[in-house]
Write an enzyme that holds these catalytic residues in place. Structure first.
Site, PDB file in Angstrom:
ATOM      1  N   ARG A   1      -2.656 -10.572   5.022  1.00 26.81           N
ATOM      2  CA  ARG A   1      -3.483  -9.867   3.813  1.00 26.81           C
ATOM      3  C   ARG A   1      -1.880  -9.779   2.905  1.00 26.81           C
ATOM      4  NH1 ARG A   1      -5.622  -7.401   0.562  1.00 26.81           N
ATOM      5  NH2 ARG A   1      -6.788  -8.292  -1.089  1.00 26.81           N
TER       6      ARG A   1
ATOM      7  N   LYS B   1       0.523  -1.639   0.040  1.00 27.68           N
ATOM      8  CA  LYS B   1      -0.311   0.166   0.399  1.00 27.68           C
ATOM      9  C   LYS B   1       0.922   1.146  -0.217  1.00 27.68           C
ATOM     10  CE  LYS B   1      -4.286  -2.233   1.410  1.00 27.68           C
ATOM     11  NZ  LYS B   1      -5.541  -2.148   1.802  1.00 27.68           N
TER      12      LYS B   1
END
Ligand code: PMM
Length: 277
Positions: free
Chosen positions: A254, A214
């Protein structure tokens, strides 16, 4: 492993989307996606998280038929191969088809907010579900990154999703929570939430952490000659977060790059087992 730190699950990300920022859109074809999923499992993923709709900031929605066309054959094949599969969807219809095709977990990034049929489905199916902190769809979510106190507000909003899930009949033991890093959050707010995993754990539910690749990770790394805008260059930082999340007692992480993240997680657990505090 010492008491209190159970094995942290590594969820390998399989985005079956042409516009996924991290996959470059190469695995739209089912066969390629299935092969990639099998590879992630071989690299040490405990669960393969299959999604057919991009949720990156600004992404537009796909319709339910297209989402199903992307994910159902992949879920069926991975499940048949004995792999534990989660479906990353906000739609109850897609989740129901995925469960029929063999999915074991429903990962709803909207925490049941996007589709009123989702919580009843989760209750009826008795499946494990991830309820993520979410405020709005990807196209507009960054406008909603306004908090009085991001940690307190996210905890409150997650607690309300838990109340709604329990009221719909979802069993508490089937609920996993996720702070939704990067979803209606600035980089600063995502860092604050990562620093507050003990507060989030006090909600009393297992926690899934999704930081992999991210954008907020880019700001703390010296990339030298490399391009910090490239998601793949964020893997080292992603692995560091995976280890720290495991050490903080996360139920799961994740991740895109499964092999190094799994190693990072196992190192954290091994140190903890040897008396790390
Ligand atoms: N992030 C993305 C998609 N699904 N699910 C959960 N539970 N938590 C997350 O943080 C999360 C998610 C977006 O990331 P991607 O585009 O790299 O898959």
């Amino acid at each position: 492993m010492s008491p209190g730190l159970s094995r942290c699950k590594v969820l390998g990300i399989l985005n079956v989307t042409p516009d996924s920022f991290s996959d470059g859109g190469w695995c739209v074809a089912s066969d390629a996606a299935i092969a990639k999923g099998l590879g992630l499992a071989r690299q040490g993923a405990d669960v393969i998280d299959v999604g057919g709709e991009s949720t990156r900031p600004g992404a537009v929605r796909v319709d339910a038929e297209e989402e199903m066309r992307r994910v159902i054959p992949v879920i069926g094949a991975l499940s048949e191969a004995g792999i534990t599969v989660s479906v990353d969807t906000m739609r109850a219809d897609v989740a129901a088809s995925a469960l029929e095709a063999g999915a074991d977990i429903v990962n709803d990034v909207s925490g049941g907010l996007a589709d009123p049929s989702m919580l009843p489905l989760l209750a009826d199916s008795g499946t494990t579900c991830v309820l993520m902190h979410w405020r709005a769809h990807a196209a507009v979510m960054q406008r909603h990154a306004v908090y009085d106190d991001v940690v307190a507000d996210v905890c409150d909003e997650l607690a309300r999703r838990v109340d709604a899930a329990l009221a719909a009949g979802v069993l508490a033991e089937n609920i996993v929570l996720d702070p939704g890093l990067g979803f209606a959050k600035t980089a600063e707010q995502s860092w604050s939430l990562l620093a507050a995993l003990p507060d989030l754990r006090r909600l009393g539910f297992p926690l899934l952490i999704g930081a992999s690749r991210k954008r907020f990770l880019a700001e703390c790394v010296d990339y030298g000659a490399r391009n910090p805008a490239s998601p793949i260059d964020r893997d080292e930082a992603s692995n560091a977060v995976a280890a720290l999340a495991a050490a903080a007692g996360a139920w799961g992480v994740r991740v895109h790059a499964v092999a190094p993240a799994a190693a990072a997680v196992r190192v954290a657990e091994r140190l903890h087992a040897d008396g790390g505090r």
